[in-house]
Each structure stands twice: as C-alpha cells, then as structure tokens.
Design an enzyme around this catalytic site. Structure first.
Site, PDB file in Angstrom:
ATOM      1  N   LYS A  87       0.676  -1.258   0.185  1.00 59.30           N
ATOM      2  CA  LYS A  87      -0.022  -0.035   0.032  1.00 59.30           C
ATOM      3  C   LYS A  87       1.053   1.127   0.202  1.00 59.30           C
ATOM      4  O   LYS A  87       2.028   0.973   0.408  1.00 59.30           O
ATOM      5  CB  LYS A  87      -0.778   0.081   1.262  1.00 59.30           C
ATOM      6  CG  LYS A  87      -2.034   0.883   1.202  1.00 59.30           C
ATOM      7  CD  LYS A  87      -3.364   0.052   0.813  1.00 59.30           C
ATOM      8  CE  LYS A  87      -4.436   1.026   0.757  1.00 59.30           C
ATOM      9  NZ  LYS A  87      -5.731   0.284   0.268  1.00 59.30           N
TER      10      LYS A  87
ATOM     11  N   VAL B 256     -19.409   8.761   2.171  1.00 61.70           N
ATOM     12  CA  VAL B 256     -20.152   8.373   1.083  1.00 61.70           C
ATOM     13  C   VAL B 256     -19.228   8.769  -0.265  1.00 61.70           C
ATOM     14  O   VAL B 256     -19.942   9.481  -0.993  1.00 61.70           O
ATOM     15  CB  VAL B 256     -21.563   8.863   0.913  1.00 61.70           C
ATOM     16  CG1 VAL B 256     -22.388   8.083   1.916  1.00 61.70           C
ATOM     17  CG2 VAL B 256     -21.777  10.358   1.561  1.00 61.70           C
ATOM     18  N   GLY B 257     -18.099   8.363  -0.257  1.00 55.33           N
ATOM     19  CA  GLY B 257     -17.180   8.501  -1.504  1.00 55.33           C
ATOM     20  C   GLY B 257     -17.450   7.728  -2.223  1.00 55.33           C
ATOM     21  O   GLY B 257     -18.413   7.045  -2.591  1.00 55.33           O
TER      22      GLY B 257
ATOM     23  N   VAL C  82     -16.894   4.342  -2.686  1.00 51.15           N
ATOM     24  CA  VAL C  82     -17.424   2.866  -2.598  1.00 51.15           C
ATOM     25  C   VAL C  82     -18.729   3.245  -1.763  1.00 51.15           C
ATOM     26  O   VAL C  82     -19.850   2.793  -1.737  1.00 51.15           O
ATOM     27  CB  VAL C  82     -16.315   2.187  -1.283  1.00 51.15           C
ATOM     28  CG1 VAL C  82     -16.909   0.741  -1.222  1.00 51.15           C
ATOM     29  CG2 VAL C  82     -15.117   1.976  -2.225  1.00 51.15           C
TER      30      VAL C  82
HETATM   31  P1  NAD Z   1     -13.167   8.210  -1.124  1.00 51.36           P
HETATM   32  O1  NAD Z   1     -12.011   9.064  -0.857  1.00 51.36           O
HETATM   33  O2  NAD Z   1     -13.667   8.133  -2.233  1.00 51.36           O
HETATM   34  O3  NAD Z   1     -14.355   8.135   0.080  1.00 51.36           O
HETATM   35  C1  NAD Z   1     -14.054   8.241   1.565  1.00 51.36           C
HETATM   36  C2  NAD Z   1     -15.200   9.356   1.898  1.00 51.36           C
HETATM   37  O4  NAD Z   1     -15.067   9.456   3.364  1.00 51.36           O
HETATM   38  C3  NAD Z   1     -15.009  10.840   1.739  1.00 51.36           C
HETATM   39  O5  NAD Z   1     -15.976  11.299   1.083  1.00 51.36           O
HETATM   40  C4  NAD Z   1     -14.711  11.540   2.717  1.00 51.36           C
HETATM   41  O6  NAD Z   1     -14.908  12.748   2.621  1.00 51.36           O
HETATM   42  C5  NAD Z   1     -15.222  10.407   3.866  1.00 51.36           C
HETATM   43  N1  NAD Z   1     -14.661  10.611   5.259  1.00 51.36           N
HETATM   44  C6  NAD Z   1     -13.435  10.765   5.688  1.00 51.36           C
HETATM   45  N2  NAD Z   1     -13.445  10.963   6.966  1.00 51.36           N
HETATM   46  C7  NAD Z   1     -14.648  10.758   7.371  1.00 51.36           C
HETATM   47  C8  NAD Z   1     -15.052  10.847   8.819  1.00 51.36           C
HETATM   48  N3  NAD Z   1     -14.580  10.809   9.907  1.00 51.36           N
HETATM   49  N4  NAD Z   1     -16.459  10.857   8.900  1.00 51.36           N
HETATM   50  C9  NAD Z   1     -17.217  10.705   7.852  1.00 51.36           C
HETATM   51  N5  NAD Z   1     -16.673  10.705   6.523  1.00 51.36           N
HETATM   52  C10 NAD Z   1     -15.544  10.798   6.235  1.00 51.36           C
HETATM   53  O7  NAD Z   1     -12.583   6.550  -0.668  1.00 51.36           O
HETATM   54  P2  NAD Z   1     -13.086   5.312  -1.005  1.00 51.36           P
HETATM   55  O8  NAD Z   1     -12.223   4.825  -2.247  1.00 51.36           O
HETATM   56  O9  NAD Z   1     -14.711   5.131  -1.200  1.00 51.36           O
HETATM   57  O10 NAD Z   1     -12.724   4.358   0.116  1.00 51.36           O
HETATM   58  C11 NAD Z   1     -13.512   4.416   1.282  1.00 51.36           C
HETATM   59  C12 NAD Z   1     -12.917   3.229   2.289  1.00 51.36           C
HETATM   60  O11 NAD Z   1     -12.980   2.098   1.607  1.00 51.36           O
HETATM   61  C13 NAD Z   1     -11.482   3.588   2.590  1.00 51.36           C
HETATM   62  O12 NAD Z   1     -11.140   3.046   4.149  1.00 51.36           O
HETATM   63  C14 NAD Z   1     -10.522   2.570   1.601  1.00 51.36           C
HETATM   64  O13 NAD Z   1      -9.535   2.023   2.108  1.00 51.36           O
HETATM   65  C15 NAD Z   1     -11.525   1.248   1.532  1.00 51.36           C
HETATM   66  N6  NAD Z   1     -11.409   0.682   0.399  1.00 51.36           N
HETATM   67  C16 NAD Z   1     -11.565   1.276  -0.689  1.00 51.36           C
HETATM   68  C17 NAD Z   1     -11.609   0.354  -2.126  1.00 51.36           C
HETATM   69  C18 NAD Z   1     -11.744   0.947  -3.158  1.00 51.36           C
HETATM   70  O14 NAD Z   1     -11.941   0.272  -4.353  1.00 51.36           O
HETATM   71  N7  NAD Z   1     -11.832   2.065  -3.585  1.00 51.36           N
HETATM   72  C19 NAD Z   1     -11.330  -1.066  -1.933  1.00 51.36           C
HETATM   73  C20 NAD Z   1     -11.067  -1.510  -0.580  1.00 51.36           C
HETATM   74  C21 NAD Z   1     -11.141  -0.689   0.625  1.00 51.36           C
END
Ligand code: NAD
Length: 361
Positions: free
Chosen positions: A93, A194-195, A197
């Site tokens: 990572k 709600v990003g 994923v």
């Molecule tokens: P992203 O950046 O698109 O979305 C994350 C969201 O969380 C953002 O909208 C952000 O504003 C919000 N956020 C951050 N801190 C916060 C808090 N304290 N309270 C409420 N909201 C908060 O990221 P993503 O790609 O959607 O990933 C989300 C999670 O899933 C991460 O932990 C990531 O490691 C994990 N993940 C993602 C993937 C993927 O395919 N993108 C795969 C496996 C795991």
C-alpha cells in the site's frame, strides 16, 4: 526521509522499528520530491503470494508517524485480503501526505509513478482514498506497475463499484447469520463516508429496501448522494444513532474503546480498511455484545479482485463471480468463528495466514 532534521529522522526511524505494526514487513520506502511537494511512503508487507498490490491513499495526516502507522497497517491488511480472496498477490500500500483536494496535481502523481517504477514491480499501485482513476492515468505515464486505469486505456476502471458490491454481499451474509434472512428490507443502515465506495453501498442498500442514513465530512458530497438516493443526512457523531447495520466506508479504527459501548447496531459491514482499532480486543468485545462483524479485508476485496483482472487477464463475468462469492466466504467465516469460539476477524485471518504459510513452504 521526509524531514531534514536529524533528530526527527531518528525519531521517525524509531517510530517504524519500534512500531508494533512493523513486525513482518519486507520493505518500507520513503519518497520525497521537493519540486512537486510529493511526500509518500510505500509499504510492502509481503510478496510471498505475488507482487504486492494495493492502492495509494492521499490524506492530510497530522504527523509523519500517523502516515507510517497507516501504511504499515494497510499494507499488512492487503496481504490477508489477497490471500483470503484466492489471488496470487502479496500485500502493499502507499500513502501520500497532503490534502487531495488542494495539493494533488499531474506532476506530483507522475513523480509518484517514477518511485513506483523504481521498485520494478515488487509494488503495484491502484486507487484508494483521495485518489481517482484520472490520477492513475498520470501514474501510468511513468510506470506499467499500476492498475485501476481507465477502461478506455485498456484497464479495469474504477474498482469502487466492485468493492461496494462485495461489501453488499458481506452485509447480506451477515444479515442471514444474524437474522436468518438475506433481506435487509426495513433495516436501518448507517453509511459513514459516502465517497467512491460508500455511495454505491448506499445505492445497493436503498435498492434492497433499507432505510439509509449517510454521514460524511463534506457537505457537497452528502447533498449529492442524498439527492440521488433519497438518503437521510446526519452530520456529526453517528455512533449513538439507532441502527441495525453500521457500514464504515471512510477511514479505519472507528470500532474502538469509545464507540463499541455506544453502537446499537447488530451488524457491522463496511468498506473501510482496518475498522477494528485493536483487532483481538475489539473483535472480542463485539462478539461478547452479539454484534456480527464482517471482517473488512474479506468483504472489501471486490476492488482488488477487479484490478487483479488487469494482471490475471480475466473478464468482468469472472470478477463478478468472484466478488459474489464473498457472500459464501463470509457465511463460512461467521459460522467458523462460532464453532471455534474465536472472533470473526481471527477466523478470517486464520484462513488467510494458512494460505500464506503454505506458499512459504
Ligand atoms: P473516498 O475518498 O472516495 O471516500 C471516503 C469518504 O469518506 C470521503 O467522502 C470522505 O470525505 C469521507 N470521510 C473521511 N473521513 C470521514 C469521517 N471521519 N467521517 C465521515 N466521513 C469521512 O474513498 P473510497 O475509495 O470510497 O474508500 C473508502 C474506504 O474503503 C477506505 O477506507 C478505503 O481504504 C476502503 N477501500 C476502498 C476500496 C476501493 O475500491 N476504493 C477498496 C477496498 C477498501
């Protein structure tokens, strides 16, 4: 190193080598470029099963130590995610220190791509928090050791919809285990973050008839998702809300000493990596309270399965089949956790570790 001050360098080094998370990592690489402002750390936990594949996270860490801690925990999790998903990948990572909304640009991402390239394929990157498919296009200009690039460039595109689908499979399996039915109709689901994923998790849960409450730190993101799916917005701390399912889809360690006693949910199933602040202690506290915890590295593997299709050359049908299978694996692990009287996290870890150990032999 990330700093020029020798005593800080020493502190940072002590931070790594004295770090409980740094027990079995093969390599940690610090990347710095003054011109673009890039400060990144690449963590390679294991290459036993294959090249260490894992996304790059860009986050405004409050200290370099926090960034190190995060990359060590995240890269370790990737080894187990690949192992339990039957993929021939190791765990790695990367983190970039900075505000993705303000500090990120093409030059920085290309420089990062050069650092990835210098590892000659031991580490392969992809998207994570704060990083988009467009950023991976820039990285691709400098290295072939990148996945999650746009479909138009021959890649597999954004992994997030697959991650969200796998999370939904894990949620349904947990519902089955807890309530005797896959259906989450009428259940209250709180989605934190709600990003990329989280938004698609909201979509699946809404379509399945759940009442969905959403939470994020950015108002524009909340309003966009609420308007698309008619979800209820809740700003502030969500841990005291009445809910059946908590879906952490932001950052890790939200299941901890402070929150476990407050959580009224019966199921935790979300996308965030490293949801348990302390794996064994907090996993056991959940078990004792009768809260079913779907292990994060198991149910959020859909995205990894999808980016791996660029390497293993399998098609979308195969990605969907493997992602759907997260349902079966989750049920198997929840049952095993009961029969072996261990936490669900330990049950998942056991299977993943057995595969890695067998490969070592
Ligand atoms: P992203 O950046 O698109 O979305 C994350 C969201 O969380 C953002 O909208 C952000 O504003 C919000 N956020 C951050 N801190 C916060 C808090 N304290 N309270 C409420 N909201 C908060 O990221 P993503 O790609 O959607 O990933 C989300 C999670 O899933 C991460 O932990 C990531 O490691 C994990 N993940 C993602 C993937 C993927 O395919 N993108 C795969 C496996 C795991």
């Amino acid at each position: 190193m990330l700093t020029e001050n020798p005593s800080q360098v020493l502190d940072t080094a002590k931070g790594i080598f004295g770090n409980a998370s740094f027990k079995a990592h093969e390599q940690v690489v610090f990347c710095q470029d003054e011109e673009t402002g890039l400060k990144a750390i690449i963590g390679i936990h294991s290459t036993t099963l294959g090249p260490a594949l894992g996304g790059t996270r860009m986050w405004n860490y409050s200290s370099e130590f926090d960034a190190i801690q995060d990359v060590l925990r995240l890269s370790r999790g990737m080894s187990f995610k690949a192992a339990i998903s039957g993929l021939d990948l190791g765990g790695g990572k990367a983190v970039i220190i900075g505000d993705a909304r303000k500090d990120k640009n093409e030059a920085m991402m290309r420089k990062f791509g050069q650092f990835v390239d210098s590892l000659s394929g031991r580490y392969i990157t992809a998207e994570d928090v704060g990083i988009s498919t467009k950023d991976m296009e820039y990285v691709k200009m400098e290295t072939d050791h990148v996945t999650g690039i746009p479909v138009s460039m021959g890649g597999s595109g954004d992994p997030s919809p697959y991650t969200a689908y796998g999370v939904f499979m894990g949620m349904k399996a947990s519902a089955n285990f807890k309530w005797g039915s896959d259906s989450i109709e009428g259940k209250t689901v709180v989605v934190q973050g709600v990003g990329h994923v989280g938004e698609t998790v909201v979509k699946h849960a809404t379509e399945a008839g759940a009442k969905v409450i959403i939470n994020d730190i950015y108002d524009d993101i909340l309003e966009n998702v609420a308007s698309k799916f008619n979800a209820e917005i809740y700003k502030g701390d969500i841990y005291d809300l009445d809910m059946d399912i908590y879906a952490p889809c932001a950052l890790g360690a939200t299941v901890n000493d402070d929150t476990i006693g407050r959580l009224k949910c019966e199921v935790i199933a979300g996308a965030a990596n490293n949801q348990l602040a302390l794996e064994n202690k907090h996993g056991m506290m959940l078990k004792e309270r009768g809260i079913v915890y779907a292990p994060d590295f198991l149910i959020n593997a859909g995205g990894l399965i999808n980016v791996n299709s660029e390497i293993a050359k399998y098609d979308t049908d195969e990605v969907m089949k493997r992602t759907e299978n997260i349902y079966n694996t989750t049920l198997q692990i929840l049952n095993e956790s009961d029969s072996l009287e261990i936490t669900t996290h330990q049950a998942a870890l056991k299977i993943a570790q057995e595969r890695i150990d067998a490969a070592k032999k």
